[in-house]
Design a protein around this motif. Structure first.
Motif, short mmCIF file in Angstrom:
data_model
loop_
_atom_site.label_atom_id
_atom_site.label_comp_id
_atom_site.label_asym_id
_atom_site.label_seq_id
_atom_site.Cartn_x
_atom_site.Cartn_y
_atom_site.Cartn_z
N ASP A 1 97.37 15.30 45.38
CA ASP A 1 97.32 16.26 46.49
C ASP A 1 98.11 17.54 46.21
OD1 ASP A 1 95.86 14.97 48.87
OD2 ASP A 1 97.20 13.37 48.26
N ARG B 1 96.66 21.01 46.77
CA ARG B 1 96.25 21.29 48.14
C ARG B 1 97.42 21.43 49.09
NH1 ARG B 1 91.03 19.54 47.89
NH2 ARG B 1 91.18 18.52 45.88
N SER C 1 94.34 15.72 53.67
CA SER C 1 95.28 15.69 52.56
C SER C 1 96.66 15.25 53.06
CB SER C 1 95.35 17.08 51.92
OG SER C 1 95.88 16.98 50.64
N TRP D 1 92.30 12.04 45.44
CA TRP D 1 91.42 13.14 45.07
C TRP D 1 90.94 12.93 43.66
CZ3 TRP D 1 89.53 16.34 48.54
CH2 TRP D 1 90.25 16.55 49.72
N TRP E 1 87.84 14.61 40.75
CA TRP E 1 86.99 15.77 40.49
C TRP E 1 85.75 15.32 39.75
CZ3 TRP E 1 92.09 15.70 41.21
CH2 TRP E 1 92.63 16.65 42.10
N GLU F 1 92.39 17.92 38.19
CA GLU F 1 91.58 19.13 38.25
C GLU F 1 91.57 19.82 36.89
OE1 GLU F 1 92.91 21.76 41.30
OE2 GLU F 1 90.93 22.68 41.48
N SER G 1 85.85 18.74 43.94
CA SER G 1 86.82 17.72 44.36
C SER G 1 86.18 16.76 45.36
CB SER G 1 88.05 18.37 44.97
OG SER G 1 87.71 19.13 46.09
N THR G 2 86.61 15.53 45.30
CA THR G 2 86.07 14.50 46.17
C THR G 2 87.17 13.49 46.49
OG1 THR G 2 84.59 12.60 46.17
CG2 THR G 2 85.12 13.50 44.04
N LEU G 3 87.18 12.97 47.68
CA LEU G 3 88.16 11.95 48.06
C LEU G 3 87.52 10.59 47.81
CD1 LEU G 3 89.94 12.73 51.43
CD2 LEU G 3 91.00 12.33 49.22
#
Ligand code: ZN
Length: 162
Positions: free
Chosen positions: A75, A78, A103, A129, A131, A143, A156-158
């Motif tokens: 995180d 973010r 987040s 998170w 990617w 990332e 990005s994806t949770l």
């Protein structure tokens, strides 16, 4: 009636925007960073609620724990300085964090901080998170500027922690 653990609440910017009234029978805290954000949007709630809203800052040690947690869950990129301060303050006060930010909810789960969403439904379990490449679909834990395999962009994806 708030449950016993909700006698202290820490509100983030999204919570302050969503609420029509401050929750009664609770001590309500926020940080000066949040008040600055509200002022930036020209929101008058902070002024209206003036005396009811306690403005406090977190300890350095809690802030450090939050930042360490953020780098573990992914995180970090973010997490704004204001976000980190809110989590750390909730930790210091053993308060419930009111936030609609996924987040923040994710990190709160990881750090063992109580939280409650205001508007949207909160997440139930810890997610991380990741990617995903929009070209080849490969998923990365961190990332990257682009996909090392095919050069496409990452999104990005949770995802659920397994
Ligand atoms: Zn790719």
């Amino acid at each position: 009636m708030p449950s016993p653990e909700e006698t202290k609440l820490v509100l983030d910017t999204s919570a302050l925007f969503s609420l029509q009234d401050l929750p009664p029978e609770a001590e309500v805290y926020t940080t000066s960073g949040v008040l600055e954000e509200l002022a930036k949007y020209g929101d008058r709630r902070a002024q209206l609620w003036g005396d009811l809203l306690k403005v406090s800052e977190p300890t350095v040690s809690s802030l450090k724990k939050v930042k360490e947690g953020a780098s573990r869950t992914g995180d970090s990129t973010r997490l704004s300085p204001t976000d980190a301060e809110l989590l750390a303050l909730a930790m210091d006060l053993e308060a419930t964090l009111l936030t609609d930010d996924y987040s923040l909810q994710n990190l709160a789960t990881y750090l063992g901080i109580l939280f409650r969403p205001v508007g949207l439904k909160g997440i139930k379990d810890l997610r991380k998170w990741r990617w995903r490449c929009i070209g080849c679909g490969k998923v990365f834990d961190k990332e990257l500027p682009d996909c090392p395999i095919c050069g496409s962009k990452l999104r990005s994806t949770l995802s659920r922690e397994h």
